[in-house]
Scaffold this motif. Sequence first.
Motif, short mmCIF file in Angstrom:
data_model
loop_
_atom_site.label_atom_id
_atom_site.label_comp_id
_atom_site.label_asym_id
_atom_site.label_seq_id
_atom_site.Cartn_x
_atom_site.Cartn_y
_atom_site.Cartn_z
N SER A 265 -23.59 -48.60 30.57
CA SER A 265 -23.12 -49.73 29.76
C SER A 265 -22.77 -49.34 28.33
O SER A 265 -22.14 -50.11 27.61
CB SER A 265 -24.21 -50.82 29.72
N GLY A 266 -23.17 -48.13 27.93
CA GLY A 266 -22.92 -47.72 26.55
C GLY A 266 -21.49 -47.32 26.26
O GLY A 266 -21.07 -47.32 25.09
N GLY A 267 -20.75 -46.95 27.32
CA GLY A 267 -19.37 -46.53 27.10
C GLY A 267 -19.28 -45.26 26.28
O GLY A 267 -20.19 -44.41 26.30
N GLY A 297 -27.92 -43.23 25.58
CA GLY A 297 -26.71 -43.53 26.33
C GLY A 297 -26.19 -44.92 26.09
O GLY A 297 -24.98 -45.14 25.96
N GLU A 298 -27.10 -45.90 25.98
CA GLU A 298 -26.67 -47.29 25.78
C GLU A 298 -26.25 -47.56 24.35
O GLU A 298 -25.21 -48.16 24.10
CB GLU A 298 -27.79 -48.25 26.17
N GLU A 299 -27.05 -47.12 23.39
CA GLU A 299 -26.80 -47.51 21.99
C GLU A 299 -25.89 -46.53 21.24
O GLU A 299 -25.19 -46.94 20.32
CB GLU A 299 -28.14 -47.64 21.27
N LEU A 300 -25.91 -45.27 21.61
CA LEU A 300 -25.07 -44.27 20.93
C LEU A 300 -23.88 -43.85 21.78
O LEU A 300 -23.02 -43.11 21.31
CB LEU A 300 -25.91 -43.05 20.56
N GLY A 301 -23.88 -44.28 23.05
CA GLY A 301 -22.75 -43.99 23.92
C GLY A 301 -22.68 -42.54 24.37
O GLY A 301 -23.58 -41.73 24.13
N PHE A 302 -21.57 -42.22 25.02
CA PHE A 302 -21.36 -40.85 25.50
C PHE A 302 -21.39 -39.87 24.34
O PHE A 302 -21.93 -38.76 24.46
CB PHE A 302 -20.02 -40.76 26.24
N LEU A 303 -20.81 -40.26 23.21
CA LEU A 303 -20.73 -39.37 22.06
C LEU A 303 -22.13 -39.01 21.55
O LEU A 303 -22.43 -37.84 21.29
CB LEU A 303 -19.92 -40.04 20.95
#
Length: 395
Positions: A265-267, A297-303
């Motif tokens: 879900s973090g994109g 993963g959710e809050e900081l995303g893939f980056l």
Amino acid sequence: MTGLGGFAGPVEGYGERNSWRRHAAGLRRLDWTLILSVVALSLIGTLLVRSATFHLLTEQGRDPEWFLKRHLLNLAIGLGLGTVVTVLDYRLLRAYVPILYGLACVGLVAVITPLGSTINGSHSWIVIGGGFQVQPSEFAKVGLVVVMAMVLGEPRDGEVGPGRRDVLLALALAGVPAALIMLQPDLGTALVFAVVVIGMLAVSGAAKRWIAGLVGGGLLAALAVWFLGILKPYQLARFTAFIDPSADPRGAGYNAQQARIAIGSGGFLGKGLFHGEQTGGHFVPEQQTDFIFTVAGEELGFLGAALIVLLLGLVLWRGLRIATQAADLFGTLVATGVVCWLAFQTFENVGMTLGIMPITGLPLPFVSYGGSATFANMIALGLLQAVHVRRRPFD
């Protein structure tokens, strides 16, 4: 007297300047890439721990910063332990290895006595009061690395690598704490032991037949454990959920399924620090420890997740570099053991949140919340630095 007094000042000043130069030279010899990588991971981990626990503690009417404060205290103690180990000459550590190994085994024995406590299905802890608890298996990893390095790092006269007696002794010494850990049972730490033993044997120059025999024996032992029903029901459920998480989405497969939902879900850029819906809703259990990577993963995303993996890869690369530049085989094996330990835990922790590895309860090095794990990780960092700063024989 005046002449002597006039002469004392320059000598004293010269001594102070020389002392500062020695301290500055010592600081320059540290592996600052390794240090800064660990500091960055610890800072990111601190923010993730705060995010994973703030809402839950608030709903419970407790201090919302309790986990954050405890985590910062653990980091401070861990950095102190790592600094002490860095300052010590690792080459003199050989004399104290039997003591360290003995203390590690005593701690593991204490766990299986009435002193031990069961937390999350694993009888791996000793509660000492005041909210503090110790997990001896984390310190046993340090004991394993140094005792294996001592036995395998001193080939007998006329031998290029460790001989049969050395390998058998090393395996016997590793087998004692491994057996005690399986009695808890703590399958994750037992797997760390297996990876460390095989890695250190391979680097020590032991005959390849030993490596092949251990790998083959390990596979046979795993099959025997599975078919003889030695594993606990919750451990079997974890492996079943790994094979097919959808088979029991509200039971054994719940953790794995929710972990993947949170990460997915973090994109690319994430939902923003402290704004994760899965994290704030407590859908993923034990998020501050075993599943800390799902918060990233959710809050900081893939980056952000990729940054954590990159920093951990940087730590492992510097560790390998230290192993290749060590002044002696003992130092090489110490660094190798630490790298194998941290590498497997990193792969297992990230892998179980992505669904490519079974859930075993291993924390993410330098990121997850924890006392004993943090202390052991920082001691491991100190061992790497101790080998690095004395990479020349006469340092």
